[in-house]
Design a protein around this motif. Structure first.
Motif, short mmCIF file in Angstrom:
data_model
loop_
_atom_site.label_atom_id
_atom_site.label_comp_id
_atom_site.label_asym_id
_atom_site.label_seq_id
_atom_site.Cartn_x
_atom_site.Cartn_y
_atom_site.Cartn_z
N CYS A 72 0.92 -1.28 -0.06
CA CYS A 72 0.12 -0.01 -0.03
C CYS A 72 0.91 1.33 -0.13
N VAL A 73 2.02 1.10 0.75
CA VAL A 73 2.73 2.45 0.91
C VAL A 73 3.36 2.52 -0.44
N LEU A 74 4.13 1.58 -1.03
CA LEU A 74 4.76 1.71 -2.34
C LEU A 74 3.76 2.18 -3.44
N THR A 75 2.84 1.51 -3.55
CA THR A 75 1.64 1.97 -4.72
C THR A 75 1.20 3.45 -4.42
N THR A 76 1.12 3.65 -3.28
CA THR A 76 0.62 5.35 -3.07
C THR A 76 1.66 6.17 -3.27
N LEU A 77 2.90 5.98 -2.88
CA LEU A 77 3.85 6.64 -3.23
C LEU A 77 4.27 6.87 -4.70
N SER A 78 4.06 5.75 -5.49
CA SER A 78 4.06 5.73 -6.90
C SER A 78 2.89 6.57 -7.46
N ALA A 79 1.85 6.41 -7.01
CA ALA A 79 0.73 7.28 -7.66
C ALA A 79 0.77 8.72 -7.32
N ILE A 80 1.47 9.07 -6.52
CA ILE A 80 1.70 10.46 -5.84
C ILE A 80 2.72 11.06 -6.84
N GLY A 81 3.85 10.08 -6.95
CA GLY A 81 5.09 10.58 -7.69
C GLY A 81 4.55 10.67 -9.40
N CYS A 82 4.03 9.66 -9.60
CA CYS A 82 3.67 9.82 -11.18
C CYS A 82 2.49 11.06 -11.41
#
Length: 106
Positions: free
Chosen positions: A50-60
């Motif tokens: 969850c943390v990794l996909t959330t950070l990826s969504a925010i970055g992209c």
């Protein structure tokens, strides 16, 4: 997810979807008492996902907002909105955890 020809906005939208799915995997079983107490380190797998996909969504999403193409900006906003829920809930529980750890409870 990583095929050629898609931009940061579409990736943000897809990561945001997975962020919500993993968020449900984290909080839905806890509220339904699905996980047994002795599950151990496996309980952290959905949290890390969850943390990794959330950070990826925010970055992209932040990259996609400044894209020249309209469909990339739209996807970026959708991804950022999907990532907002886990970010706000995780931030709230993070602050509560810090208050419990560093608070003076005498």
């Amino acid at each position: 997810m990583f095929e050629s020809g898609i931009g940061a906005g579409v990736r943000s939208d897809r990561f945001g979807t997975w962020s919500l799915i993993t968020f449900l995997l984290v909080f839905l079983p806890i509220s339904a008492a699905f996980f047994p107490i002795g599950l151990g380190p496996l309980a952290w797998v959905p949290v890390i996902a969850c943390v990794l996909t959330t950070l990826s969504a925010i970055g992209c999403g932040l990259v996609g907002i400044f894209s020249r193409r309209r469909e990339q900006r739209r996807g970026a906003w959708h991804g950022l909105l999907k990532a907002a829920v886990p970010t706000l809930v995780g931030g709230f529980f993070g602050l509560v955890f810090l208050a419990l750890v560093y608070g003076n409870w005498e």
